[in-house]
Scaffold this active site. Sequence first.
Site, mmCIF file in Angstrom:
data_model
loop_
_atom_site.group_PDB
_atom_site.id
_atom_site.type_symbol
_atom_site.label_atom_id
_atom_site.label_comp_id
_atom_site.label_asym_id
_atom_site.label_seq_id
_atom_site.Cartn_x
_atom_site.Cartn_y
_atom_site.Cartn_z
ATOM 1 N N SER A 169 0.842 -1.194 0.000
ATOM 2 C CA SER A 169 0.000 0.000 0.000
ATOM 3 C C SER A 169 0.876 1.242 0.000
ATOM 4 O O SER A 169 1.994 1.223 0.547
ATOM 5 C CB SER A 169 -0.898 0.022 1.243
ATOM 6 O OG SER A 169 -1.570 1.274 1.370
ATOM 7 N N TYR A 178 -1.189 0.046 10.355
ATOM 8 C CA TYR A 178 -1.354 -0.499 9.002
ATOM 9 C C TYR A 178 -0.209 -0.038 8.098
ATOM 10 O O TYR A 178 0.391 -0.842 7.384
ATOM 11 C CB TYR A 178 -2.697 -0.029 8.437
ATOM 12 C CG TYR A 178 -2.980 -0.426 7.016
ATOM 13 C CD1 TYR A 178 -3.422 -1.714 6.715
ATOM 14 C CD2 TYR A 178 -2.846 0.484 5.974
ATOM 15 C CE1 TYR A 178 -3.717 -2.069 5.405
ATOM 16 C CE2 TYR A 178 -3.128 0.133 4.668
ATOM 17 C CZ TYR A 178 -3.564 -1.150 4.394
ATOM 18 O OH TYR A 178 -3.846 -1.502 3.089
ATOM 19 N N LYS A 200 2.586 -2.431 6.326
ATOM 20 C CA LYS A 200 2.816 -2.461 4.883
ATOM 21 C C LYS A 200 4.264 -2.107 4.550
ATOM 22 O O LYS A 200 4.856 -2.695 3.631
ATOM 23 C CB LYS A 200 1.850 -1.518 4.172
ATOM 24 C CG LYS A 200 0.400 -1.971 4.218
ATOM 25 C CD LYS A 200 0.201 -3.315 3.542
ATOM 26 C CE LYS A 200 -1.274 -3.700 3.470
ATOM 27 N NZ LYS A 200 -1.482 -4.996 2.787
#
Length: 290
Positions: free
Chosen positions: A148, A161, A165
Amino acid sequence: MPAGTGHTRGTGGTGARTVVVTGGTRGVGAGIARAFLRTGARVVVCARRPPDRPVTAAGRTARHLPADLRDPAAVTALFDRVAAEYGRLDVLVNNAGGTPFRLLAAAGADRHARVLALNLVAPLTASLAAYPLMREQPGGGCILMVGSVSGTRPSPGTAAYGAAKAGLHSLARTMAVEWAPAVRVNTLVPGMVRTEAARRHYGDAAGLAAVARTVPAGRLAEPDEIGAAAVFLASADAAHITGAELLVHGGGERPAFLAAATVNHEADRHADHQADRHVDHDLHHEEPPA
């Protein structure tokens, strides 16, 4: 490159390939599954719950196998079953992941650790389970991580998050070195994608239009566009690509200082007009939520 030269090592078999897509029942994962179905592959999508409707493309349907990717025993059982029933595994797409919006100080470390477990540890667990099968089979195999842009820049509200990633991107680069030449490992790095969850993240039509204006391409990506990139990275055409990150983000995000500046806004007005046109079209053709 002709078969048998060794230059197709890490691309899987030459016939109908077996592809596993984690989290492949909806959103980006379903787009990736559909793209591989169009190639004639045998596609397995795994998630804890079955899809609300079958994942289909080109008259073919992906098979759902239930698995909690945070449970190492369940992951091992999943890949044992794939090996027993299909005889090989050509492509693993580590797509499962996600996060709620949560500022760092709004939760304890244990809540953030769960996000890390799903988005970093689970892909590692799946890859380790897939590797022995891929390593020993003719043609080797290919692992794709779905990263991402959140792992490449600050990610306020989704810090764990973004950290996961970023770690996933690094993990893939190291896997590519350690597991070469039998297994190629690459990372897809999507930007914002118009999935069933887009409204929850970006709001109503006005919110989607505003978000689209931050993307140079003037719109959010479609799940099937991420799928097309995945098919390329898993193909023989990408046989010499490993340890790479493919950005699929429409040019990234327009720098905030451009909007803050008091001069040179002609390009911004053109981008706003293009984004409004794309969002109007997207909303008119939007599928009902899965």
